[in-house]
Scaffold this motif. Sequence first.
Motif, PDB file in Angstrom:
ATOM      1  N   THR A  91       0.832  -1.206   0.000  1.00  0.00           N
ATOM      2  CA  THR A  91       0.000   0.000   0.000  1.00  0.00           C
ATOM      3  C   THR A  91       0.867   1.257   0.000  1.00  0.00           C
ATOM      4  OG1 THR A  91      -1.680  -1.227   1.277  1.00  0.00           O
ATOM      5  CG2 THR A  91      -1.889   1.162   1.215  1.00  0.00           C
ATOM      6  N   ASP A  92       1.001   1.890  -1.184  1.00  0.00           N
ATOM      7  CA  ASP A  92       1.691   3.180  -1.225  1.00  0.00           C
ATOM      8  C   ASP A  92       0.699   4.282  -0.835  1.00  0.00           C
ATOM      9  OD1 ASP A  92       0.079   3.607  -3.462  1.00  0.00           O
ATOM     10  OD2 ASP A  92       1.703   3.344  -4.913  1.00  0.00           O
ATOM     11  N   LYS A  93       1.155   5.541  -0.859  1.00  0.00           N
ATOM     12  CA  LYS A  93       0.323   6.656  -0.400  1.00  0.00           C
ATOM     13  C   LYS A  93      -0.986   6.750  -1.188  1.00  0.00           C
ATOM     14  CE  LYS A  93       0.506  10.350   2.420  1.00  0.00           C
ATOM     15  NZ  LYS A  93       0.725  10.249   3.867  1.00  0.00           N
ATOM     16  N   GLU A  94      -0.891   6.624  -2.523  1.00  0.00           N
ATOM     17  CA  GLU A  94      -2.089   6.719  -3.353  1.00  0.00           C
ATOM     18  C   GLU A  94      -3.049   5.565  -3.073  1.00  0.00           C
ATOM     19  OE1 GLU A  94      -3.401   7.244  -8.060  1.00  0.00           O
ATOM     20  OE2 GLU A  94      -1.464   6.342  -7.569  1.00  0.00           O
ATOM     21  N   THR A  95      -2.492   4.368  -2.909  1.00  0.00           N
ATOM     22  CA  THR A  95      -3.329   3.202  -2.608  1.00  0.00           C
ATOM     23  C   THR A  95      -4.023   3.366  -1.258  1.00  0.00           C
ATOM     24  OG1 THR A  95      -1.884   1.752  -3.900  1.00  0.00           O
ATOM     25  CG2 THR A  95      -3.342   0.686  -2.319  1.00  0.00           C
ATOM     26  N   ALA A  96      -3.311   3.935  -0.274  1.00  0.00           N
ATOM     27  CA  ALA A  96      -3.907   4.171   1.041  1.00  0.00           C
ATOM     28  C   ALA A  96      -5.118   5.097   0.935  1.00  0.00           C
ATOM     29  CB  ALA A  96      -2.871   4.759   2.006  1.00  0.00           C
ATOM     30  N   ASP A 139       5.454  -3.215   8.252  1.00  0.00           N
ATOM     31  CA  ASP A 139       6.622  -3.751   7.551  1.00  0.00           C
ATOM     32  C   ASP A 139       6.954  -2.771   6.423  1.00  0.00           C
ATOM     33  OD1 ASP A 139       8.358  -5.120   5.784  1.00  0.00           O
ATOM     34  OD2 ASP A 139       7.472  -7.067   6.266  1.00  0.00           O
ATOM     35  N   GLU A 140       8.177  -2.275   6.408  1.00  0.00           N
ATOM     36  CA  GLU A 140       8.553  -1.270   5.398  1.00  0.00           C
ATOM     37  C   GLU A 140       8.259  -1.739   3.973  1.00  0.00           C
ATOM     38  OE1 GLU A 140       9.444   1.721   5.924  1.00  0.00           O
ATOM     39  OE2 GLU A 140       9.919   1.729   8.064  1.00  0.00           O
ATOM     40  N   ARG A 141       8.316  -3.058   3.742  1.00  0.00           N
ATOM     41  CA  ARG A 141       8.068  -3.585   2.391  1.00  0.00           C
ATOM     42  C   ARG A 141       6.620  -3.373   1.967  1.00  0.00           C
ATOM     43  NH1 ARG A 141       8.982  -9.685   2.657  1.00  0.00           N
ATOM     44  NH2 ARG A 141       7.829  -9.345   4.586  1.00  0.00           N
ATOM     45  N   LEU A 142       5.725  -3.227   2.942  1.00  0.00           N
ATOM     46  CA  LEU A 142       4.294  -3.134   2.645  1.00  0.00           C
ATOM     47  C   LEU A 142       3.791  -1.705   2.533  1.00  0.00           C
ATOM     48  CD1 LEU A 142       3.109  -5.892   5.153  1.00  0.00           C
ATOM     49  CD2 LEU A 142       3.245  -6.118   2.669  1.00  0.00           C
ATOM     50  N   GLY A 143       4.651  -0.728   2.880  1.00  0.00           N
ATOM     51  CA  GLY A 143       4.211   0.665   2.815  1.00  0.00           C
ATOM     52  C   GLY A 143       3.250   0.993   3.936  1.00  0.00           C
TER      53      GLY A 143
END
Length: 292
Positions: A91-96, A139-143
């Motif tokens: 989940t990046d910022k836009e996905t959030a 987890d940093e990998r998951l955003g």
Amino acid sequence: MSLNITNAQRAEVLTQALPYIQNYNGKIIVIKYGGNAMINEELKQQVMEDIILLRLVGVKVVLVHGGGPEITETLKKVGKESVFVDGLRVTDKETAEIVQMVLAGKINKSLVNLLGTKGGKAMGISGIDAHLIESEVKDERLGFVGKITNVNVGPILDLLAHKYIPVVSTVGCDKNGNVYNINADTAAAYIAGALGAECLISMTDIAGILKDKDNPESLIPVIDLKDAQKLFGDGTISGGMIPKVECCIEAILHGVKKVFIMDGRVPHSLLIETLTDEGAGTMVIEDKNNEY
């Protein structure tokens, strides 16, 4: 569909439900309604009717919902591909922002609206409201996938006190205002624990825990925490069932007495589970040696 039964048979059915109604009266039940179980519109209507019936007989129902399939569909419409790591959506910022829009907006309000049209009194809230679900990066990998750090159930208790059915969408936030995508099973477990709920019911698209994943007749009706460890070890609990059972254990460890995993696609499975001897899935408890 009208069933061909007599008034005497109807009365008998209601009488048989009485001990269960008495058992749950005034108690809190948290229902986790999964994205995959929400796909069929007719079943969704029945689930809402069941929830209203439980509320009318004195059960304090809290509905916690996911919405994975709709999030995936909306992301696809804006040209974003869904990527998963260990079953969780990256989940990046836009996905959030899209997760917040779909869960706290479209799905949450459609469920509130549907409960209202059936005669229920519902109020939609998200994990952001009054910092209900406080989170941090899992987890940093998951955003922006959140790990729950605290649950403030005051808003839910206020709604229950005023006889509302709280409908909770599983987005969280931190003190800096960042929004997080929260796994709905995890959120339901933490919320049920914080509320001291009588039980947590996870409505999903599977019958429960099966000895043989390809045979629905091999349903295991009851397991305790020791059984769960064995079933993890021998591979009976595998794949997508792993996080679901882990969340059941989380809820038990947080003080919830019973957790049910059941198939939300079965008509009126919610009433079958709560108001009959039959049950409709797998019940997870702390210790089978104690009475349940």
